[in-house]
Enzyme design. Structure first.
Site, PDB file in Angstrom:
ATOM      1  N   GLY A  31       0.812  -1.217   0.000  1.00  0.00           N
ATOM      2  CA  GLY A  31       0.000   0.000   0.000  1.00  0.00           C
ATOM      3  C   GLY A  31       0.842   1.262   0.000  1.00  0.00           C
ATOM      4  O   GLY A  31       2.024   1.230  -0.342  1.00  0.00           O
ATOM      5  N   ALA A  32       0.209   2.405   0.396  1.00  0.00           N
ATOM      6  CA  ALA A  32       0.836   3.732   0.266  1.00  0.00           C
ATOM      7  C   ALA A  32       1.355   3.867  -1.165  1.00  0.00           C
ATOM      8  O   ALA A  32       2.526   4.166  -1.408  1.00  0.00           O
ATOM      9  CB  ALA A  32       1.948   3.922   1.290  1.00  0.00           C
ATOM     10  N   HIS A  37       4.285   1.918  -8.158  1.00  0.00           N
ATOM     11  CA  HIS A  37       3.355   0.782  -8.095  1.00  0.00           C
ATOM     12  C   HIS A  37       2.386   0.824  -9.277  1.00  0.00           C
ATOM     13  O   HIS A  37       2.087  -0.199  -9.892  1.00  0.00           O
ATOM     14  CB  HIS A  37       2.495   0.850  -6.814  1.00  0.00           C
ATOM     15  CG  HIS A  37       3.268   0.772  -5.535  1.00  0.00           C
ATOM     16  ND1 HIS A  37       3.418   1.842  -4.676  1.00  0.00           N
ATOM     17  CD2 HIS A  37       3.924  -0.264  -4.961  1.00  0.00           C
ATOM     18  CE1 HIS A  37       4.113   1.465  -3.625  1.00  0.00           C
ATOM     19  NE2 HIS A  37       4.450   0.214  -3.765  1.00  0.00           N
ATOM     20  N   SER A 186       7.423   4.512  -0.954  1.00  0.00           N
ATOM     21  CA  SER A 186       6.429   4.900   0.053  1.00  0.00           C
ATOM     22  C   SER A 186       7.117   5.570   1.235  1.00  0.00           C
ATOM     23  O   SER A 186       6.545   6.421   1.907  1.00  0.00           O
ATOM     24  CB  SER A 186       5.659   3.670   0.543  1.00  0.00           C
ATOM     25  OG  SER A 186       5.128   2.988  -0.565  1.00  0.00           O
TER      26      SER A 186
END
Ligand code: PAF
Length: 280
Positions: A31-32, A37, A186
């Site tokens: 995530g983040a 990504h 991140s």
């Protein structure tokens, strides 16, 4: 985009895709999400009929003193980014799916995982190999996409997939960078505005070392000078800069070999650990 947390739901959707003859691409993340990504999701969308992304902050790849609790979590923003990138399915597993009560099984890539990052984060690649194995078994993708910013991670996962005959193709995606060269990560969110100004020196330094080595300076001399210059520019601690064989990650000798090599580094800027690498 659908979002599921239950393993049965994930399996049902993927099974139906496969019955329809669709290929499945997978982008595992913690995530983040940033454009690095998203570029992997876009690569998967281009190469596969369906794309699954997972978000799971994996505790076994963090040591007790590391940033597990403070690791950035922003599910709504992540969902919006994935939706806009045409991701088909977001898997948000529950902790007990990933580590069921009584769990004890681990996957280890002991030699490759002990080099470079492994010297400073000895728990890290065991945690990554274990969680990626679980995720591969859950999602059962045809292809999985990993960013080259974590260059050693890509090599460790390729080794694991070959050694364990896992039926998945590993596809590396190029590192995405800010205009000033800082690799997107991140953890860049931890940098203060002053540190953010200093951070691009890491990538600039790798390029300077590469030029010096191509001009005949020995790796040892070029790297020693680079460490001094990074410390002068404000990095507190350079854990390593190494010139390595791009596959085995063994240090190269005094001359530049003709097989693919990588310059790879990790350094602390305040409380933030930054990593980067470039092709030599
Ligand atoms: O690169 C990452 O974000 C993580 O190491 C991964 C591959 C998602 C495993 O937790």
């Amino acid at each position: 985009m659908q979002t599921v947390s239950a393993l049965e739901d994930l399996r049902k959707i993927v099974r139906n895709w496969k019955l329809d003859g669709k290929s499945v691409g997978f982008v595992p993340t913690m995530g983040a999400l940033h454009q690095g990504h998203i570029s992997l999701v876009q690569l998967s969308v281009t190469e596969c009929d369906k794309t699954v992304c997972s978000i799971y902050v994996n505790p076994t790849q963090f040591a007790p003193h590391e940033d597990l609790d403070s690791y950035p979590r922003q599910i709504i923003e992540d969902q919006n980014l994935l939706e806009a990138a045409d991701c088909d399915l977001l898997f948000l597993p529950e902790p007990e799916t990933m580590y069921p009560p009584g769990e004890e099984t681990r996957v280890d890539v002991p030699e490759l995982g002990a080099k470079l990052e492994g010297q400073f984060r000895p728990h890290f690649f065991g945690g990554v190999a274990t969680v990626v194995t679980k995720l591969f078994n859950q999602v059962q993708p045809d292809k999985a996409f990993f960013g080259e910013k974590d260059f050693q991670q890509v090599q460790v996962i390729k080794r694991m997939v070959t050694d364990l005959s896992m039926p998945v193709e590993i596809v590396p995606g190029p590192t995405l960078r800010a205009d000033d060269g800082l690799a997107l990560s991140s953890r860049n969110a931890y940098l203060t505005p002053e540190q953010r100004q200093i951070a691009p020196a890491l990538n600039a330094t790798l390029h300077r070392v590469a030029i010096r080595m191509r001009n005949g300076t020995s790796p040892e001399q070029a790297i020693t000078a680079a460490i001094t210059s990074l410390e002068l520019s404000g990095f507190e601690k350079v854990e390593y800069i190494e010139a390595v064989d791009g596959q085995t990650l063994d240090p190269i000798g005094s001359d530049l070999p003709d097989y693919p090599c990588r310059l790879i580094t990790a350094a602390w800027l305040g409380k933030t650990r930054l990593i980067d690498n470039i092709a030599l």
